[in-house]
Design a protein around this motif. Structure first.
Motif, PDB file in Angstrom:
ATOM      1  N   ARG A 197      14.599 -10.377 -56.592  1.00  0.00           N
ATOM      2  CA  ARG A 197      15.319  -9.178 -56.193  1.00  0.00           C
ATOM      3  C   ARG A 197      14.677  -8.432 -55.025  1.00  0.00           C
ATOM      4  N   THR A 198      13.719  -9.086 -54.232  1.00  0.00           N
ATOM      5  CA  THR A 198      13.105  -8.417 -53.089  1.00  0.00           C
ATOM      6  C   THR A 198      14.151  -8.146 -52.026  1.00  0.00           C
ATOM      7  N   GLY A 199      14.138  -6.945 -51.452  1.00  0.00           N
ATOM      8  CA  GLY A 199      15.083  -6.592 -50.399  1.00  0.00           C
ATOM      9  C   GLY A 199      14.505  -5.519 -49.500  1.00  0.00           C
ATOM     10  N   THR A 200      15.024  -5.406 -48.259  1.00  0.00           N
ATOM     11  CA  THR A 200      14.535  -4.426 -47.294  1.00  0.00           C
ATOM     12  C   THR A 200      15.700  -3.690 -46.675  1.00  0.00           C
ATOM     13  N   GLU A 201      15.617  -2.351 -46.626  1.00  0.00           N
ATOM     14  CA  GLU A 201      16.594  -1.536 -45.914  1.00  0.00           C
ATOM     15  C   GLU A 201      16.059  -1.258 -44.511  1.00  0.00           C
ATOM     16  N   LEU A 202      16.902  -1.444 -43.473  1.00  0.00           N
ATOM     17  CA  LEU A 202      16.478  -1.356 -42.068  1.00  0.00           C
ATOM     18  C   LEU A 202      16.873  -0.054 -41.394  1.00  0.00           C
ATOM     19  N   TRP A 203      17.277   0.967 -42.149  1.00  0.00           N
ATOM     20  CA  TRP A 203      17.723   2.203 -41.500  1.00  0.00           C
ATOM     21  C   TRP A 203      16.576   2.903 -40.770  1.00  0.00           C
ATOM     22  N   GLN A 204      15.351   2.788 -41.336  1.00  0.00           N
ATOM     23  CA  GLN A 204      14.213   3.400 -40.646  1.00  0.00           C
ATOM     24  C   GLN A 204      13.949   2.720 -39.299  1.00  0.00           C
ATOM     25  N   LEU A 205      14.066   1.376 -39.298  1.00  0.00           N
ATOM     26  CA  LEU A 205      13.893   0.642 -38.047  1.00  0.00           C
ATOM     27  C   LEU A 205      14.935   1.072 -37.024  1.00  0.00           C
ATOM     28  N   ALA A 206      16.171   1.281 -37.489  1.00  0.00           N
ATOM     29  CA  ALA A 206      17.236   1.710 -36.574  1.00  0.00           C
ATOM     30  C   ALA A 206      16.933   3.090 -35.993  1.00  0.00           C
ATOM     31  N   ILE A 207      16.380   3.999 -36.803  1.00  0.00           N
ATOM     32  CA  ILE A 207      16.014   5.332 -36.307  1.00  0.00           C
ATOM     33  C   ILE A 207      14.907   5.236 -35.257  1.00  0.00           C
ATOM     34  N   ILE A 208      13.911   4.383 -35.544  1.00  0.00           N
ATOM     35  CA  ILE A 208      12.809   4.213 -34.585  1.00  0.00           C
ATOM     36  C   ILE A 208      13.322   3.681 -33.257  1.00  0.00           C
ATOM     37  N   LEU A 209      14.192   2.686 -33.324  1.00  0.00           N
ATOM     38  CA  LEU A 209      14.746   2.119 -32.094  1.00  0.00           C
ATOM     39  C   LEU A 209      15.577   3.151 -31.344  1.00  0.00           C
ATOM     40  N   ALA A 210      16.331   3.984 -32.086  1.00  0.00           N
ATOM     41  CA  ALA A 210      17.126   5.024 -31.428  1.00  0.00           C
ATOM     42  C   ALA A 210      16.225   6.026 -30.707  1.00  0.00           C
ATOM     43  N   LEU A 211      15.101   6.411 -31.343  1.00  0.00           N
ATOM     44  CA  LEU A 211      14.164   7.345 -30.716  1.00  0.00           C
ATOM     45  C   LEU A 211      13.524   6.736 -29.468  1.00  0.00           C
ATOM     46  N   CYS A 212      13.191   5.458 -29.568  1.00  0.00           N
ATOM     47  CA  CYS A 212      12.618   4.773 -28.401  1.00  0.00           C
ATOM     48  C   CYS A 212      13.608   4.764 -27.239  1.00  0.00           C
ATOM     49  N   CYS A 213      14.863   4.524 -27.566  1.00  0.00           N
ATOM     50  CA  CYS A 213      15.893   4.499 -26.524  1.00  0.00           C
ATOM     51  C   CYS A 213      16.077   5.891 -25.908  1.00  0.00           C
ATOM     52  N   ILE A 214      15.981   6.936 -26.744  1.00  0.00           N
ATOM     53  CA  ILE A 214      16.121   8.303 -26.228  1.00  0.00           C
ATOM     54  C   ILE A 214      14.986   8.621 -25.255  1.00  0.00           C
ATOM     55  N   ILE A 215      13.754   8.258 -25.627  1.00  0.00           N
ATOM     56  CA  ILE A 215      12.609   8.506 -24.744  1.00  0.00           C
ATOM     57  C   ILE A 215      12.746   7.732 -23.440  1.00  0.00           C
ATOM     58  N   ALA A 216      13.148   6.452 -23.563  1.00  0.00           N
ATOM     59  CA  ALA A 216      13.323   5.632 -22.364  1.00  0.00           C
ATOM     60  C   ALA A 216      14.416   6.206 -21.474  1.00  0.00           C
ATOM     61  N   GLU A 217      15.498   6.700 -22.117  1.00  0.00           N
ATOM     62  CA  GLU A 217      16.606   7.262 -21.346  1.00  0.00           C
ATOM     63  C   GLU A 217      16.148   8.488 -20.570  1.00  0.00           C
ATOM     64  N   MET A 218      15.302   9.315 -21.216  1.00  0.00           N
ATOM     65  CA  MET A 218      14.803  10.515 -20.546  1.00  0.00           C
ATOM     66  C   MET A 218      13.935  10.150 -19.334  1.00  0.00           C
ATOM     67  N   LEU A 219      13.079   9.156 -19.481  1.00  0.00           N
ATOM     68  CA  LEU A 219      12.202   8.733 -18.390  1.00  0.00           C
ATOM     69  C   LEU A 219      12.993   8.124 -17.248  1.00  0.00           C
ATOM     70  N   VAL A 220      13.963   7.253 -17.599  1.00  0.00           N
ATOM     71  CA  VAL A 220      14.767   6.600 -16.561  1.00  0.00           C
ATOM     72  C   VAL A 220      15.642   7.625 -15.856  1.00  0.00           C
ATOM     73  N   ALA A 221      16.181   8.569 -16.612  1.00  0.00           N
ATOM     74  CA  ALA A 221      17.034   9.600 -16.004  1.00  0.00           C
ATOM     75  C   ALA A 221      16.247  10.440 -15.016  1.00  0.00           C
ATOM     76  N   LYS A 222      15.005  10.810 -15.397  1.00  0.00           N
ATOM     77  CA  LYS A 222      14.163  11.607 -14.492  1.00  0.00           C
ATOM     78  C   LYS A 222      13.827  10.828 -13.224  1.00  0.00           C
TER      79      LYS A 222
END
Length: 704
Positions: free
Chosen positions: A667-692
């Motif tokens: 019955r081992t299983g993993t939920e990936l919602w935390q990974l999705a949040i981390i990736l979203a935050l990384c994309c937000i930071i990258a977007e801010m740097l690229v936009a600047k």
């Protein structure tokens, strides 16, 4: 990959917003005319190309930000382990516990029901914070609306502590259906069902013959048998049923019963003791031997101690399973039957002589003589039996007799030579006696009895040693008879019948085709005559002397005679001798009584408001629970193959010491919602740097 909130994925449509805005911005660009092209030609081509690439990257990052945020809310989950990434998948667990009485046996590991409860506790302790659980008992009156998951595992422990052994039969299929209905509403990825039972054959009985397909691919079913690895050979005898042989009950007359005993053990059992109790008094007992895996019928008899309702049971000595060592039944011994004899003194004298000869007994019938001319003043309902010895009878008399019979009356009717033949034939047809045929035999060659139905209750105990209907011990000379083929023939003569039995409405009628004097036959002078007259008084006048039998929890219905319809309220005496009132449903056919909650084993007595016992019924355990042997692992797996979805993970876990390890692997299983949040935050930071950076490049290009 599975999404626990799949509807949130509709939010991915929002990722089109950055694309739309990007193209709208391109349409807003305007061409500015310069006085000279010299400065444009000098623009740095590399800076323009870099600016376009950064704008494309911004577009992609903004799409990814929306996508990862939507995915986080959709809760993507995989059935595998990603170390350091994601979070433990929440589990919905359902524990199906067998609490039927077959679980209340003990082996070298202790009481099996206690073992089952401890197994549930072990599994509960293995659940983690945020998991939810529910407890379903195989013998349970709860419907699906009363069952629910809880994250407070202490509540499950409390419920587990309260579960008791039930006298009903386990129902695995019903429990699985409840579990399937509950899991359909669960949002967790991991869904576990634990079935803890002794794996008796009757547990796997299917209520519905149609094929099932229970649960989805995210569900695991673990079958945990209790007692599989025991080395102790349990010995168990059971009383499967009791057959009451006696059909006419009288005080100081033996009651005979047959007890059907089964040995469920692998060993012979010698010197077992069985006892017969009536009204809680041990009246007789026998010692017997019974071979392994076999059955035997044992005859027991005893003198009942009292009139009225008698509760009785057969009991074995204690063995591995005590619940099936007792089988209840009951019967009613009627008080003195009240009889009306209608006819002139010549016709009635042989009948009255029979009852006068037995008046010394307390249970002897009480009779009263009437002339045929008194019929209009006789209330037939004041008597348990009316004997019509001779007329003359009027046509209206037969109408009253018919009504009396239809309302559960009892009649013994002799052929009559005093009533007009046409009136008699017409009147008897109202009583369903048709085709009356006049028979005459020569004086030098009278008719005789040709056959007797010796198995009929009327002749119980009369013909000892033979059941051959053609062997007649006594000669009866028949000179004349008015016979019929209607109903059931009890005694036959050449070309017709001497005695016929008919049912009219709720009543019983015996028709004797000769007169009760010596004009038509020598029948009143034979030993058979007083036997039939005396036994008819009991056979005809009382109904429902043997109580019905039912199983624990199974409703039982009684259709009482019409004469009880007016009351509507009856007394019920349960096995604990507690009296309660029950209300009948009055129908045109009579009073209907229904008993739903028969939870106690034993005999229940139904009485009228004036305390007269009407009938009784007995409640016993289901004999299928007595087989404490279990199915093989292959048989168990084959059963579940037919009822589970093919994608369901199913396993039989015999070693309860390693349950937790096996379950954790499955019955081992993993939920990936935390990974999705981390990736979203990384994309937000990258977007801010690229936009600047893109803004600086734009300023540089314009100023150049």
């Amino acid at each position: 990959m599975t999404f626990l909130n799949p509807l949130v994925l509709l939010g991915l449509l929002a990722s089109a917003i950055p694309i739309i805005l990007h193209f709208l911005n391109l349409r807003k660009l305007k061409t500015i005319e310069f006085s000279t092209l010299r400065f444009l030609k000098e623009l740095q081509k590399t800076k323009i190309r870099r600016l376009k690439i950064k704008q494309l990257i911004l577009l992609i990052l903004r799409i990814l930000i929306i996508t990862f945020i939507v995915l986080a809310f959709a809760r993507p989950t995989i059935k595998s382990t990603l170390p350091g990434i994601g979070t433990y998948a929440k589990t919905s667990s359902i524990f199906i516990l067998d609490n039927s009485f077959s679980m209340d046996v003990s082996d070298e590991n202790g009481n099996r029901f206690s073992q089952a409860k401890n197994t549930v506790r072990t599994l509960l302790n293995n659940l983690k914070e945020g998991d939810e659980a529910a407890l379903i008992t195989m013998v349970d009156d709860k419907n699906i609306n009363e069952l629910s998951f809880t994250r407070n595992l202490e509540l499950i422990n409390d419920d587990l502590q309260k579960v008791k052994i039930s006298l009903k039969t386990a129902n695995l299929e019903s429990s699985l259906r409840k579990a399937a209905s509950m899991l359909e509403k669960s949002m967790n990825l991991i869904k576990d069902i634990y079935i803890i039972t002794d794996a008796q054959p009757n547990v796997f009985f299917k209520e519905n013959k149609d094929s099932l397909s229970l649960f989805d691919g995210n569900t695991s079913v673990y079958f945990i048998p209790i007692g599989f690895n025991t080395g102790k050979n349990l010995q168990n005898l059971s009383i499967d049923s009791v057959t009451v042989i006696t059909k006419i009950f009288q005080k100081d007359k033996p009651v005979e019963i047959e007890a059907h005993i089964r040995n469920h053990s692998e060993k012979d059992i010698n010197g077992a003791l069985i006892s017969l109790f009536i009204n809680n008094q041990r009246l007789t007992q026998r010692i017997f031997d019974l071979q392994a895996n076999s059955q035997k019928t044992i005859l027991l008899s005893a003198l009942p101690p009292s009139f009225g309702a008698n509760t009785a049971y057969v009991e074995l000595e204690n063995d591995a399973l005590e619940y099936d060592n007792k089988r209840h039944f009951g019967f009613i011994i009627p008080e003195q039957p009240k009889i009306a004899i209608i006819g002139n003194s010549e016709k009635s004298k042989y009948i009255s002589l029979v009852f006068s000869a037995v008046q010394q007994g307390n249970n002897s019938p009480v009779y009263k003589l009437f002339g045929a001319e008194q019929i209009g003043s006789i209330n037939f309902n004041d008597f348990d039996l009316v004997i019509f010895a001779g007329g003359p009878f009027k046509d209206s008399d037969f109408d009253r007799i018919k009504k009396y019979l239809e309302n559960s009356g009892s009649v013994l009717f002799f052929a009559d030579d005093l009533t007009n033949r046409e009136t008699f034939v017409s009147g008897m047809s109202k009583l369903n006696i048709t085709g009356l045929k006049q028979q005459k035999f020569p004086d030098n060659s009278p008719g005789d009895l040709t056959s007797i139905d010796k198995l009929h209750p009327l002749f119980e105990g009369v013909f000892k040693g033979t059941t051959n209907n053609n062997k007649i011990a006594e000669k009866v000379e028949i000179y004349q008879a008015l016979s019929t083929q209607s109903g059931q023939s009890l005694i036959e003569i050449p070309g017709g019948s001497l005695i016929n039995e008919l049912r009219i409405g709720e009543g019983k009628l015996l028709y004797i085709s000769v007169t009760p004097d010596i004009k038509w036959s020598s029948f009143p002078l034979t030993g058979l005559f007083p036997t039939i007259i005396y036994r008819s008084a009991y056979y005809l006048s009382y109904k429902q002397e043997i109580g019905k039998s039912s199983l624990v929890g199974v409703p039982i219905v009684f259709n009482l005679p019409k004469k009880y319809s007016a009351g509507g309220t009856f007394k019920l005496i349960d096995p604990k001798n507690i009296e309660s009132s029950v209300q009948s449903v009055n129908l045109p056919s009579g009073a209907l009584l229904r008993f739903e909650n028969n939870e106690l084993t034993g005999s229940y007595i139904i009485k009228s408001q004036d305390n007269v016992p009407i009938t009784l019924f007995s409640v016993n355990t289901n004999p299928s629970e007595s087989n404490i042997n279990h199915l093989s692992e292959n048989d168990i797996k084959n059963h579940f193959m037919n009822i589970l979805n093919k994608n369901v993970n199913f396993d039989v876990i015999e070693d309860r010491n390693n349950i937790i390890k096996g379950i954790e692997r499955a019955r081992t299983g993993t939920e990936l919602w935390q990974l999705a949040i981390i990736l979203a935050l990384c994309c937000i930071i990258a977007e801010m740097l690229v936009a600047k950076s893109s803004k600086n490049d734009t300023y540089s290009v314009v100023n150049s």
